[in-house]
Design a protein around this motif. Structure first.
Motif, PDB file in Angstrom:
ATOM      1  N   MET A 202      47.607  40.203  48.082  1.00  0.00           N
ATOM      2  CA  MET A 202      48.276  40.102  49.378  1.00  0.00           C
ATOM      3  C   MET A 202      47.876  41.259  50.284  1.00  0.00           C
ATOM      4  N   PRO A 203      47.573  40.979  51.557  1.00  0.00           N
ATOM      5  CA  PRO A 203      47.384  42.075  52.507  1.00  0.00           C
ATOM      6  C   PRO A 203      48.738  42.503  53.064  1.00  0.00           C
ATOM      7  N   GLY A 204      48.774  43.593  53.784  1.00  0.00           N
ATOM      8  CA  GLY A 204      49.996  43.947  54.489  1.00  0.00           C
ATOM      9  C   GLY A 204      50.229  42.979  55.637  1.00  0.00           C
ATOM     10  N   PRO A 205      51.497  42.662  56.012  1.00  0.00           N
ATOM     11  CA  PRO A 205      52.734  43.219  55.476  1.00  0.00           C
ATOM     12  C   PRO A 205      53.280  42.456  54.262  1.00  0.00           C
ATOM     13  N   LEU A 231      52.605  29.185  55.333  1.00  0.00           N
ATOM     14  CA  LEU A 231      51.298  29.652  55.772  1.00  0.00           C
ATOM     15  C   LEU A 231      51.315  31.182  55.805  1.00  0.00           C
ATOM     16  N   VAL A 232      50.470  31.786  54.986  1.00  0.00           N
ATOM     17  CA  VAL A 232      50.407  33.238  54.886  1.00  0.00           C
ATOM     18  C   VAL A 232      48.942  33.659  54.883  1.00  0.00           C
ATOM     19  N   GLN A 233      48.706  34.925  54.571  1.00  0.00           N
ATOM     20  CA  GLN A 233      47.350  35.429  54.435  1.00  0.00           C
ATOM     21  C   GLN A 233      47.156  35.998  53.040  1.00  0.00           C
ATOM     22  N   ALA A 234      45.932  35.927  52.567  1.00  0.00           N
ATOM     23  CA  ALA A 234      45.585  36.478  51.261  1.00  0.00           C
ATOM     24  C   ALA A 234      44.367  37.377  51.426  1.00  0.00           C
ATOM     25  N   VAL A 235      44.087  38.142  50.373  1.00  0.00           N
ATOM     26  CA  VAL A 235      42.954  39.067  50.432  1.00  0.00           C
ATOM     27  C   VAL A 235      42.121  38.921  49.174  1.00  0.00           C
ATOM     28  N   THR A 236      40.812  38.859  49.321  1.00  0.00           N
ATOM     29  CA  THR A 236      39.902  38.689  48.189  1.00  0.00           C
ATOM     30  C   THR A 236      39.638  40.027  47.512  1.00  0.00           C
ATOM     31  N   LYS A 237      38.924  39.961  46.411  1.00  0.00           N
ATOM     32  CA  LYS A 237      38.567  41.171  45.675  1.00  0.00           C
ATOM     33  C   LYS A 237      37.786  42.153  46.538  1.00  0.00           C
ATOM     34  N   GLY A 239      38.114  42.546  49.701  1.00  0.00           N
ATOM     35  CA  GLY A 239      38.898  43.015  50.837  1.00  0.00           C
ATOM     36  C   GLY A 239      38.920  42.110  52.045  1.00  0.00           C
ATOM     37  N   LYS A 240      38.354  40.913  51.966  1.00  0.00           N
ATOM     38  CA  LYS A 240      38.356  40.001  53.098  1.00  0.00           C
ATOM     39  C   LYS A 240      39.686  39.253  53.163  1.00  0.00           C
ATOM     40  N   ILE A 241      40.291  39.218  54.359  1.00  0.00           N
ATOM     41  CA  ILE A 241      41.580  38.550  54.569  1.00  0.00           C
ATOM     42  C   ILE A 241      41.319  37.158  55.131  1.00  0.00           C
ATOM     43  N   PHE A 242      42.028  36.161  54.624  1.00  0.00           N
ATOM     44  CA  PHE A 242      41.823  34.790  55.063  1.00  0.00           C
ATOM     45  C   PHE A 242      43.150  34.031  55.004  1.00  0.00           C
ATOM     46  N   PRO A 243      43.293  32.944  55.776  1.00  0.00           N
ATOM     47  CA  PRO A 243      44.554  32.194  55.819  1.00  0.00           C
ATOM     48  C   PRO A 243      44.676  31.246  54.630  1.00  0.00           C
ATOM     49  N   VAL A 244      45.900  31.116  54.098  1.00  0.00           N
ATOM     50  CA  VAL A 244      46.149  30.211  52.983  1.00  0.00           C
ATOM     51  C   VAL A 244      47.485  29.501  53.180  1.00  0.00           C
ATOM     52  N   GLU A 245      47.632  28.379  52.494  1.00  0.00           N
ATOM     53  CA  GLU A 245      48.918  27.698  52.378  1.00  0.00           C
ATOM     54  C   GLU A 245      49.448  27.969  50.968  1.00  0.00           C
ATOM     55  N   LEU A 246      50.663  28.494  50.882  1.00  0.00           N
ATOM     56  CA  LEU A 246      51.229  28.918  49.605  1.00  0.00           C
ATOM     57  C   LEU A 246      52.458  28.083  49.276  1.00  0.00           C
ATOM     58  N   LEU A 538      22.466  36.487  45.906  1.00  0.00           N
ATOM     59  CA  LEU A 538      22.983  35.978  47.174  1.00  0.00           C
ATOM     60  C   LEU A 538      23.679  37.126  47.910  1.00  0.00           C
ATOM     61  N   VAL A 539      23.176  37.471  49.094  1.00  0.00           N
ATOM     62  CA  VAL A 539      23.711  38.591  49.872  1.00  0.00           C
ATOM     63  C   VAL A 539      24.281  38.034  51.179  1.00  0.00           C
ATOM     64  N   GLU A 540      25.600  38.016  51.293  1.00  0.00           N
ATOM     65  CA  GLU A 540      26.284  37.436  52.451  1.00  0.00           C
ATOM     66  C   GLU A 540      27.639  38.119  52.592  1.00  0.00           C
ATOM     67  N   ASP A 541      27.938  38.659  53.798  1.00  0.00           N
ATOM     68  CA  ASP A 541      29.177  39.422  53.964  1.00  0.00           C
ATOM     69  C   ASP A 541      30.391  38.546  54.233  1.00  0.00           C
ATOM     70  N   ASP A 542      30.200  37.279  54.621  1.00  0.00           N
ATOM     71  CA  ASP A 542      31.328  36.374  54.817  1.00  0.00           C
ATOM     72  C   ASP A 542      31.716  35.785  53.461  1.00  0.00           C
ATOM     73  N   PRO A 543      32.909  36.136  52.931  1.00  0.00           N
ATOM     74  CA  PRO A 543      33.244  35.699  51.560  1.00  0.00           C
ATOM     75  C   PRO A 543      33.378  34.197  51.424  1.00  0.00           C
ATOM     76  N   ARG A 544      33.883  33.533  52.422  1.00  0.00           N
ATOM     77  CA  ARG A 544      34.040  32.079  52.310  1.00  0.00           C
ATOM     78  C   ARG A 544      32.684  31.386  52.292  1.00  0.00           C
ATOM     79  N   LEU A 545      31.765  31.852  53.192  1.00  0.00           N
ATOM     80  CA  LEU A 545      30.420  31.279  53.194  1.00  0.00           C
ATOM     81  C   LEU A 545      29.711  31.616  51.893  1.00  0.00           C
ATOM     82  N   ARG A 546      29.928  32.827  51.381  1.00  0.00           N
ATOM     83  CA  ARG A 546      29.289  33.223  50.119  1.00  0.00           C
ATOM     84  C   ARG A 546      29.768  32.340  48.969  1.00  0.00           C
TER      85      ARG A 546
END
Length: 653
Positions: A202-205, A231-237, A239-246, A538-546
């Motif tokens: 989870m990212p802040g807050p 609808l909240v936000q989550a964070v990947t390993k 550090g990328k924050i993205f929208p999710v349904e929980l 594979l070198v890509e900074d966008d985690p979802r695209l990666r």
């Protein structure tokens, strides 16, 4: 029981083999056996002939004593041993005891699982005289264990296949289970994440509020998340924050609470919704401008007609000059109305099968004159004919409009690349753009090295009358007219740009199979995608695209190592000598561009292949001093990716 074993180990004699089956046993042993009559105890000789059969055996197996005594126990009960019976007898002779699980058949035909302890009495010469077999029924236990194993296997299969991420935690928020979907979404392996607190995802807050929510729920039962979709936000390993349904459910087992969370990545859905809203906005504006243009044309027709009638009646030269000025303004207004109709997809078109490459090459000289000497034109046209049903004149106007915009974005000069190719838009691509139909297209790509666009400008680029040029330098209808023409032709247009890195516009025109307009969609099966088994970095900074690219490459048979910046990629290249190809974005965070990464990688490992990708730079960038390099423009389809990766890996192989 210890007394029985002691007696069997002492001087009590069984005259096995010297009396008929069922003969009376030693009185002392018989008396003790009667004490243990309720237990499931069988006394038999080494060959298995039953000497004593307790009432406990009668209850468990269903055979009365009169039928059992004298029979061989393994025949009567159809015994299935975990090892050969001869091996058990040998163990008894060596150690005096054996323990294991047996499978028996009762009189009614049912199978029973029993935990069995065998002990023996041995003679002075070491021969086994008699065996006491104490059995304990574990059928219900094994059945329960089998059911639990089946349920666990079922749960494991769910965890492995459920498309959404599934996470199980205890009432302290400690993760106890992490599905394969969760691993793909967040980037953690189960070994890395199980045992850690769910707040790490989870990212802040949300991270700060989680403990408060849980403490309040456990204390008062007031649920703010449990049982509700949210609808909240989550964070990947990384550090990328993205929208999710929980959605979280609660259960109690063995006196403990467990919480199961289902997490769905909304990144693609939000992008689709944005694309749909943009398409709906453009449709609404198109309907408005189309109506305005129609009425405006009616007014202009009347004005022009009256001016034409009035002009011959004017004798004063000054008056005639005023009339000509008014007629010229009316003609300009007519052109403006035509541009509005083009955006509204209501302009008159004359579509016919056109070899797009030959057509564009035919007005290349006009393009060069339009661009001026400061801008170099690179034209890439295939040798084979690529037919599209399109209005050739309007296609020329569209490319010219894009060229003029590119020239204005390169006031100090630069390079404009126009490339004609054939692509197939697959279902994956169509999911991202709701208005796109899958199939073959002729692709016209216009890429410049100009100043590029900010995200805000890019979102409004196709809006009519929107322009970043100074007042009086443009109407803001150039790109909107191109947009309307492409849509009216049944195609698709996409713009990719970043401030300071140029702009690339891709026009997809429906492919025509022959010189005649298409009667319907092609039913030809797409060719099978080429596959491989090499290892790809594979070198890509966008985690979802990666994640999407990683899944695509793995589905093609490749092993994939992921990195989100150049430094991490170089570390992986050192640690993984089996890497055969680096597939890298051109612009990445961390201070190292894709080109710099490629140069460093080739210097360290000359045999490694390089495949670049980006959406804004011209194709020539992939050839800057790297003979092993190749180029794949964003966005690309699954078959484009598969073909290009295989092509690069075959180079020099």
């Amino acid at each position: 029981m210890s007394q029985v074993i002691e007696i069997l180990s002492g001087n009590v004699q069984f005259e096995c083999g010297h009396r008929p089956p069922g003969a009376a046993m030693n009185a002392e042993l018989a008396s003790l056996a009667d004490v243990l009559d309720a237990a499931v105890v069988i006394i038999h000789d080494v060959e298995g002939r039953i000497l004593h059969w307790t009432s406990g055996c009668e209850r468990l197996y269903g055979y009365p004593r009169s039928e059992a005594v004298g029979e061989r126990v393994h025949d009567l009960l159809d015994t299935r041993y975990p090892v050969e019976r001869a091996e058990i007898v040998a163990t008894l002779a060596e150690r005096g005891a054996w323990q294991g699980e047996l499978d028996h058949r009762a009189r009614d035909g049912s199978r029973l699982s029993v935990q069995s302890l065998w002990t023996t009495r041995q003679s002075a010469d070491g021969a086994t005289n008699a065996v006491l077999q104490n059995n304990h029924d574990v059928t219900s236990l094994r059945r329960t264990q089998a059911e639990l194993a089946a349920r666990e296997a079922h749960l494991s299969s769910i965890l492995a296949t459920v498309p959404d991420a599934m996470i199980v935690s205890d009432d302290h928020g400690v993760i106890t289970s992490f599905s394969a979907g969760a691993t793909a979404l967040f980037g953690y392996s189960p070994d890395e994440i199980v045992g850690r607190n769910v707040k790490v995802l989870m990212p802040g807050p949300y991270r700060d509020d989680h403990s408060t929510y849980m403490d309040n729920y456990l204390r008062t039962g007031e649920a703010r998340i449990i049982g509700y979709g949210r609808l909240v936000q989550a964070v990947t390993k990384d550090g990328k924050i993205f929208p999710v349904e929980l959605a979280i459910g609660e259960a109690t087992g063995a006196g403990r609470r467990i919480f199961t969370g289902f997490i769905r990545d909304l990144s693609s859905r939000q992008k689709m919704e944005q694309e749909l809203r943009q398409a709906q906005k453009m449709d609404a504006i198109g309907q408005l401008t189309g109506g305005v243009a129609h009425d405006f044309n009616n007014i202009l027709t009347a004005i022009i007609a009256n001016l034409e009638l009035l002009a011959p009646m004017l004798e004063d030269p000054d008056h005639r000059e005023l009339a000509r000025e008014a007629q010229g303004a009316a003609q300009d207004g007519s052109k403006l109305a035509a541009q509005l109709l083009a955006f509204a997809r209501r302009q008159p078109l004359n579509p016919k099968p056109t070899d797009v490459g030959r057509h564009v090459a035919g007005f290349a000289e006009m393009l060069r004159r339009t661009l001026g000497e400061a801008v170099a034109l690179e034209l890439s046209v295939p040798t084979e004919a690529l037919l599209a049903v399109v209005d050739g004149a309007q296609l020329q106007n569209a490319v010219l409009n894009l060229a003029i915009n590119a020239r204005d974005a390169m006031p100090r000069g630069g390079r404009l690349a126009v490339e004609i190719s054939q692509v197939r838009l697959d279902p994956d691509y169509a999911q991202m753009y709701p208005e796109v139909r899958t199939g073959r297209y002729v692709l016209v790509t216009v890429t410049d090295t100009g100043s590029g666009m900010t995200e805000e400008v890019r979102r409004k680029a196709f809006d009519p009358f929107f322009t970043t040029k100074p007042v009086g330098s443009g109407t803001g209808l150039g790109l909107s007219m191109v947009y309307g023409f492409v849509k009216q032709s049944g195609g698709h247009i996409q713009l990719y740009s970043e401030s300071g890195h140029g702009t690339s516009v891709r026009i997809y025109l429906p492919y025509a199979e022959s010189a005649e307009p298409e009667a319907g969609p092609s039913r030809a099966r797409p060719p099978e995608l080429p596959k491989g088994s090499e290892t790809i970095l594979l070198v890509e900074d966008d985690p979802r695209l990666r994640r999407v690219l990683s899944r695509r490459l793995r589905s093609l048979g490749y092993a994939v190592v992921e990195a989100d910046n150049g430094a991490q990629a170089m570390a992986e290249l050192v640690a993984r000598p089996e890497i055969a190809l680096i597939f890298t974005d051109m612009v990445m965070p961390g201070g190292m561009t894709g080109l710099e990464l490629a140069q460093a990688a080739v210097a360290m490992k000359p045999s490694v292949k390089i495949l670049f990708t980006s959406g804004y730079a011209e194709p020539a960038i992939a050839r800057l001093g790297l003979s092993s390099g190749a180029w794949l423009k964003k966005p690309y389809t699954a078959d484009e990716l598969a073909e290009k990766v295989r092509e690069v890996l075959r180079q020099g192989g």
